[in-house]
Scaffold this active site. Structure first.
Site, PDB file in Angstrom:
ATOM      1  N   GLU A  61      21.539  42.269  56.048  1.00 19.68           N
ATOM      2  CA  GLU A  61      20.859  41.331  55.260  1.00 19.68           C
ATOM      3  C   GLU A  61      20.349  40.366  56.225  1.00 19.68           C
ATOM      4  OE1 GLU A  61      20.484  40.936  52.053  1.00 19.68           O
ATOM      5  OE2 GLU A  61      21.707  42.174  51.403  1.00 19.68           O
ATOM      6  N   HIS A 105      13.120  45.695  48.379  1.00 19.42           N
ATOM      7  CA  HIS A 105      12.939  44.538  46.983  1.00 19.42           C
ATOM      8  C   HIS A 105      11.743  43.861  47.710  1.00 19.42           C
ATOM      9  CE1 HIS A 105      17.578  44.482  46.413  1.00 19.42           C
ATOM     10  NE2 HIS A 105      16.930  45.046  45.351  1.00 19.42           N
ATOM     11  N   GLU A 160      11.419  40.578  49.459  1.00 17.47           N
ATOM     12  CA  GLU A 160      12.017  40.633  50.846  1.00 17.47           C
ATOM     13  C   GLU A 160      11.066  41.199  51.772  1.00 17.47           C
ATOM     14  OE1 GLU A 160      15.922  42.475  50.139  1.00 17.47           O
ATOM     15  OE2 GLU A 160      16.389  41.168  48.790  1.00 17.47           O
ATOM     16  N   HIS A 181      17.323  44.189  54.533  1.00 16.01           N
ATOM     17  CA  HIS A 181      17.206  43.308  53.137  1.00 16.01           C
ATOM     18  C   HIS A 181      17.069  42.041  53.798  1.00 16.01           C
ATOM     19  CE1 HIS A 181      17.638  46.218  49.767  1.00 16.01           C
ATOM     20  NE2 HIS A 181      18.071  47.052  50.794  1.00 16.01           N
TER      21      HIS A 181
END
Length: 393
Positions: free
Chosen positions: A364, A162, A165, A305
């Site tokens: 994450e 992403h 990110e 991420h």
């Protein structure tokens, strides 16, 4: 650092002379036969660089070896001489210098150009790395992979699926730099001998899956796509929240793992986030990532991420028992929460688990609102280094 082979030299001798593990010297010189070195051929010594030094009045070779903490033969080898008894004032000689600092500056403006500079520097200084281009982005930026290690276990770790990110690339590049330095120095990383990791695992590192998107977030739209991208961004000139690739396709929602189901509840048109594309694996970036998984037979896969300090490790009950063990170990190492199932599909790790029934993880990093500020770097990296080390064990 490059040196030229002399008569009777061996790679083992070079390892002793420069205090570098022999396996790294061998892997840095795969085109050479360790048993039949040829006089005059070039050999690469990892973890060193050369500098030019001008001799001062009255200076001797003993002064230099004492000051630089070198063996005399290291200077003789690098300068291809057997006579340092009569040094002349102002004479230039080459000095081998061990790299004791980081090559990567992870807190820089970390766009595609900065990544390319750092990848080249790492390969130059640590030539036991195998670098290859594994694909292209929409705008023909290379998707690059570093292979590090010689073990049977194959571990893929990727970052910046992403665009907003991008800090995941910064974190990952810092880890690679620390790992490489620890290897050359025979040192530990997060309490584990780096050479043990090298011998146990092969790391397949893809530091930036979405270079077009990262550049869009950090540098703004290319001139020739300016109006089109502003339109996709709903008229907004601020691209800091953009997650997708340059065509407005969310690369981590491109994989055929409940794709038809997820399509019904996500945007139907290209935009800054969440659009699955019109068909699965339609983008050059996702085609490259799928091809890698299919051809390289990874044993584990980690996608980095942001954000939430969570570790997602399950998919539809298809994950193997090993996944639970690893997820718990990752949680202990990082302080993050291990979460087996979430109401989310079509991701790279989802597809990996579905296709291969092997451990896959979405990590994450950090907490807050994307894009996370670089001020969180130190805290995130402190959490991530031991987790990434555990991934290689």
């Amino acid at each position: 650092m490059k040196i030229q082979v002399r008569s009777e030299d061996t790679l083992e001798y070079y390892g002793q002379l420069f205090a570098v593990p022999l396996v790294l010297i061998i892997d840095a010189n795969l085109d050479s036969n360790p048993e039949q070195l040829q006089v005059g051929q070039t050999i690469y010594i990892p973890g060193y660089k050369t500098s030019t030094y001008s001799i001062r009045h009255g200076e001797t070779i003993a002064d230099l070896t004492n000051f630089y903490q070198l063996e005399k033969d290291a200077l003789l080898l690098l300068n291809q001489t057997t006579d340092f008894d009569n040094l002349s004032t102002g004479e230039d000689i080459l000095i081998p210098s061990r790299i004791t600092h980081n090559i990567v500056n992870p807190k820089a403006h970390y766009d595609y150009s900065q990544l390319q500079l750092d990848l080249k520097a790492l390969v130059d200084y640590y030539p036991f790395i195998q670098k290859r281009q594994v694909g292209d982005s929409v705008l023909k930026k290379s998707l690059d992979e570093l292979q590090i290690g010689m073990g049977e276990r194959k571990v893929q770790i990727n970052a910046s699926f992403h665009a907003n990110e991008w800090i995941t690339t910064c974190i990952f590049m810092q880890f690679l730099n620390d790992y490489l330095r620890a290897l050359v120095d025979r040192d530990k990383i997060s309490g584990v001998q780096a050479l043990t990791l090298y011998e146990q695992s092969q790391l397949f590192a893809i530091p930036m899956v979405n270079p077009d998107g990262v550049d869009l977030v950090l540098n703004g739209p290319p001139i020739d796509l300016h109006q089109h991208l502003i339109s996709l961004n709903k008229g907004n000139m601020d691209f800091s929240g953009w997650k997708a690739n340059i065509r407005g396709v969310d690369l981590n929602k491109q994989f055929p793992a409940n794709w038809e189901f997820e399509k019904k509840r996500k945007p139907s048109k290209p935009g800054p986030r969440d659009f699955l594309g019109y068909t699965p694996i339609s983008e050059p970036e996702t085609k490259a990532m799928a091809k890698l998984a299919l051809q390289d037979d990874y044993d584990r896969l980690l996608s980095l991420h942001t954000q939430g300090k969570e570790i997602y490790w399950g998919y539809e009950g298809l994950e193997p028992p090993e996944s639970a063990i690893l997820a718990q170990d990752f949680a202990v190492a990082s302080g993050y929460e291990a979460v087996q199932y979430v109401d989310s599909f079509v991701g790279y790790k989802d597809w990996f688990i579905q296709e291969f029934r092997k451990p896959g993880f979405t990590i994450e990093l950090g907490i807050g609102q994307n894009p996370l500020p670089i001020s969180q770097f130190d805290e995130i990296y402190a959490d991530m280094q031991p987790l990434l080390v555990r991934a290689l064990r």
